[in-house]
Design an enzyme around this catalytic site. Structure first.
Site, mmCIF file in Angstrom:
data_model
loop_
_atom_site.group_PDB
_atom_site.id
_atom_site.type_symbol
_atom_site.label_atom_id
_atom_site.label_comp_id
_atom_site.label_asym_id
_atom_site.label_seq_id
_atom_site.Cartn_x
_atom_site.Cartn_y
_atom_site.Cartn_z
ATOM 1 N N LYS A 34 45.229 -71.460 -27.697
ATOM 2 C CA LYS A 34 44.005 -70.655 -27.780
ATOM 3 C C LYS A 34 43.836 -69.790 -26.531
ATOM 4 C CE LYS A 34 39.944 -72.948 -27.871
ATOM 5 N NZ LYS A 34 39.036 -72.526 -26.779
ATOM 6 N N SER A 35 44.015 -70.388 -25.355
ATOM 7 C CA SER A 35 43.819 -69.634 -24.104
ATOM 8 C C SER A 35 44.761 -68.434 -24.037
ATOM 9 C CB SER A 35 44.089 -70.537 -22.897
ATOM 10 O OG SER A 35 43.129 -71.550 -22.823
ATOM 11 N N ARG A 39 44.042 -64.193 -24.179
ATOM 12 C CA ARG A 39 44.540 -63.339 -23.090
ATOM 13 C C ARG A 39 45.480 -62.258 -23.616
ATOM 14 N NH1 ARG A 39 42.745 -68.019 -21.185
ATOM 15 N NH2 ARG A 39 42.206 -68.308 -18.980
ATOM 16 N N GLY A 105 33.508 -69.458 -25.343
ATOM 17 C CA GLY A 105 33.262 -69.261 -23.916
ATOM 18 C C GLY A 105 34.373 -68.452 -23.273
ATOM 19 N N ARG A 133 25.114 -71.779 -22.880
ATOM 20 C CA ARG A 133 26.062 -72.060 -21.786
ATOM 21 C C ARG A 133 25.864 -71.095 -20.613
ATOM 22 N NH1 ARG A 133 31.853 -72.882 -24.451
ATOM 23 N NH2 ARG A 133 32.307 -73.589 -22.340
ATOM 24 N N SER A 178 36.922 -73.422 -12.707
ATOM 25 C CA SER A 178 36.853 -72.813 -14.037
ATOM 26 C C SER A 178 37.843 -71.665 -14.162
ATOM 27 C CB SER A 178 35.432 -72.291 -14.309
ATOM 28 O OG SER A 178 35.456 -71.397 -15.409
ATOM 29 N N ASP A 330 39.646 -80.232 -21.292
ATOM 30 C CA ASP A 330 39.284 -80.256 -22.721
ATOM 31 C C ASP A 330 39.676 -81.566 -23.398
ATOM 32 O OD1 ASP A 330 38.178 -77.726 -22.628
ATOM 33 O OD2 ASP A 330 40.074 -76.729 -23.109
#
Ligand code: S3P
Length: 451
Positions: A34-35, A39, A105, A133, A178, A330
């Site tokens: 997903k990340s 990107r 997010g 958030r 983060s 996660d």
């Protein structure tokens, strides 16, 4: 945006229950990361010209980012399953409508950073969970670079952001670990006049830093003990690229750990990314005595891959050091579930960030365990789980997911190995990160059905 994306089937909505099974067996290709998918879409939209992405994760979160970059002027086309073409214009205009990032997010925070370097005005909105958030963690450093923004009460969405093509570089040490904050600053730094530096005392995932040079950006990352220093020199036009997305270690954790909670299982997931800033769970599982084998499976988009094989076997409770948290941020809901099946107590510390995820994941993980007869102790930023070991996890609970995909999947994995079925109130949000979850679990022999 032109695409015919798979629509989630109604079979993946509403409450579901996982029933105990003895054996889960099979070999599956990992879901795309997903990340890296977010990107790849963002870098492709920033570049001038045509990029191609193979194996994009077609989950709701990633599709929200695809929709947003299309609204920001990129031409985005789905050519086939996981195959996308993005034609970037090199500059982003003000979008006509608010950009709706749904539950994501990563999507909203990275796009706020990337949009900052253009002379535009954009409004960012999201669903109820995303609107609760914190966004100030991104907007504050962006303000230091010269970005003007207006957030709703408490620094939440909706946020209206005014970018600038004259951003100042900053040298910044984020107060929270983060990758979304770091990435937002680095993406803004692509347009700043000079060198932007982000210093992390504890390294978070560095996919932005790894992927940026593939698109011709002058960005680099250096490890420094447990931390890292990321640098970007602004002003370079990004060039289009052809990228292929690696497998997601966070999604792979669900089918793999299902083998650990059942008695006679062997599951292999192929093509899983081993980025050290994502691999903490697998280290902890080995500390717990899990039977895990890994074989190298090449490289994709600058990330190393492995095939991972997990076999059933006894586990022991361990103390999980706080320092490891950013590399498995996660994975705490699923680790809490695994800990319930171990012998002895598992103590997890340094978990304050879990309270700022899709739900308050610390409280919700504790509630998941208690609802299924597992003894826990919950602290402000810690969780201790008393493993049931040979007595077995009672199960029989119905878990409130708070619209959080990782809680829903963790509870269903518990149900595969508990003594009584485990239900969840809703599964629709699993499509935000792992749309093939039910197909994958069914292929391994899991019994998960509506109700
Ligand atoms: C992500 C970073 C992490 C993680 C999220 C994906 C990313 O969030 O929880 O699922 O792709 O950069 P934080 O940066 O808030 O820790």
């Amino acid at each position: 945006m032109t695409h015919a994306t798979p629509t989630p089937s109604s079979a993946a909505n509403g409450p579901k229950t996982a029933r105990p099974v003895n054996a889960l067996k099979g070999r599956l290709q990992a879901a795309a990361d997903k990340s890296c998918s977010h990107r790849a879409l963002i870098f492709s939209a920033l570049a001038e010209g045509q990029s191609r992405i193979e194996g994009l994760l077609e989950s709701e979160d990633v599709l929200a980012t695809a929709g947003a970059v299309a609204a920001l002027g990129a031409k985005v086309e789905r050519e086939g399953p996981g195959a996308w073409r993005v034609i970037g214009q090199g500059r982003w205009p003000s979008p006509a409508q608010p950009l709706d990032l749904g539950n994501s997010g990563t999507g909203v925070r990275l796009l706020m950073g990337a949009a900052s370097r253009f002379d535009l005005k954009a409004e960012f909105v999201g669903d109820e969970s995303l609107s609760s958030r914190p966004m100030a963690r991104v907007l504050d450093p962006l303000a230091r670079m010269g970005v003007k923004s207006q957030a709703s009460d408490g620094g939440r969405l909706p946020v209206t952001l005014r970018g600038s093509n004259h951003l100042d570089p900053i040298d910044y040490t984020p107060p929270v670990a983060s990758a979304q904050v770091k990435s937002a600053i680095l993406l803004a730094g692509l347009g700043a006049q000079g060198e932007t530096i982000v210093r992390e005392p504890r390294a978070t995932r560095d996919h932005t830093e790894i992927m940026a040079p593939v698109y011709g950006a002058d960005m680099s990352v250096e490890r420094e003990g447990a931390g890292l220093i990321a640098r970007v020199r602004g002003g370079k036009t990004l060039t289009p690229a052809n990228v292929s997305i690696p497998g997601d270690p966070s999604s792979a954790a669900f089918p793999l750990t299902a083998a650990l909670v059942t008695s006679d299982s062997e599951v292999t997931i192929t093509g899983v990314m081993t980025n050290p800033a994502r691999f903490g769970l697998y280290q902890v599982l080995k500390m717990m005595g899990a039977d895990i084998g890994m074989t190298s499976a090449g490289e994709r988009c600058g990330e190393q891959l492995v095939d991972i094989r997990v076999k059933s076997g006894a586990l022991k409770g361990v103390e999980v050091p706080a320092e490891i948290a950013p590399s498995m941020i996660d994975e705490y809901p699923i680790l809490s579930v695994i800990a319930a099946f171990a012998d002895g107590v598992t103590v997890m510390k340094g978990l304050a960030e879990l309270r700022a995820k899709e739900s308050d994941r610390l409280a919700a993980s504790a509630a998941l365990l208690e609802a299924n007869g597992v003894k826990i102790e919950l602290g402000e930023d810690s969780l201790s789980v008393h493993g049931c070991g040979k007595d077995g996890v009672p199960g029989g609970g119905r878990v409130k997911t708070h619209h959080d995909h990782r809680l829903a999947m963790s509870a269903l994995i518990m149900g595969c190995g508990a003594q009584a079925p485990v239900g969840v109130d809703d599964v629709s949000m699993i499509a935000t990160s792992y749309p093939d979850f039910f197909d994958h679990m069914a292929a391994l022999g899991a019994e998960i059905s509506a109700g």
